[in-house]
Design an enzyme around this catalytic site. Sequence first.
Site: not given
Length: 317
Positions: A141, A180, A246
């Site tokens: 998926h 998809d 970060r």
Amino acid sequence: MVEPVTVYELVKANSTLKVIEGENFLKQKVISVSDISRPGLELTGYFDFYPKERIQLLGRTEISYSKNLSHEDREKVFERMATPETPCFVISRDLPVPEELISACNAAKIPVLQSKLATTRLSSLLTDYLDEKLAPRKSMHGVLVEIYGMGVMIIGNSGVGKSETALDLIKRGHRLIADDRVDVFQKDEKTVVGEAPKILKHLMEIRGIGIIDVMNLFGAGSVRDNSEIQLIIKLENWNPESNYERLGLNEDKKELVGVSIPQITIPVKVGRNLAIIIEVAAMNFRAKRMGYDASKKFKQNLAELISDNSKEAKDKK
């Protein structure tokens, strides 16, 4: 379960191959292994380990040796080689095909093909094609797009915005491979390739609109049939308690069909332009692979700053 390849598909996909005999048998004969057989020992009469399920490729050596056999010996050898399991015979270099081989193949309903390519080159070409077509596939998926020539697979929970982000990337000039569902397979020890299932090729589902044909709306340059998957982008809803990367010092990995692929997690939040963020992530990933790492530059700058501050502190004393 991997679907076998018909000889018809093999001929259709390889323009160098031409059918000499047995065109009616092309769709009936199937290839289930990617290995190619060079039947040199078989021509001498040794059949103890004959790989009859493989494509039988005859080059200059095999054809030259067969010429030295008598008519009766050639008949016997080729009749033994032409088994019901044998998918086809291929002759390289446009060499003449022995009449005894054609007769044996007609009797066993086996196609005979010919190519102008050298034997080694032809063997490599056929093996590469069959390796790809016969490789075990896993359906996943996600959405696969090509960004600046690099295959990027976008994954995440249903409704997180994968297709909408991919649509924005397509509008920015990048290309869709699959939406998809993505069929992935291992091309070699380090390479994973993704493609769309046939039923979803060039199509996208956008909630509120439905199914759209990307090639029809954006042109042939907006799609591609397959691509190597080099980077995985995981989209997940923003969680204030999560510790997101970060500085980019750490690199996560995700295993696809036995190959480890770098993965970046991007939090989804209202107001964030995901298409631009993914675009930059792809460019930054490519820069790292080319030897430039911004996080290392930051660490270097930080070390220099600490060193300068230490010197200033000592001078004041």
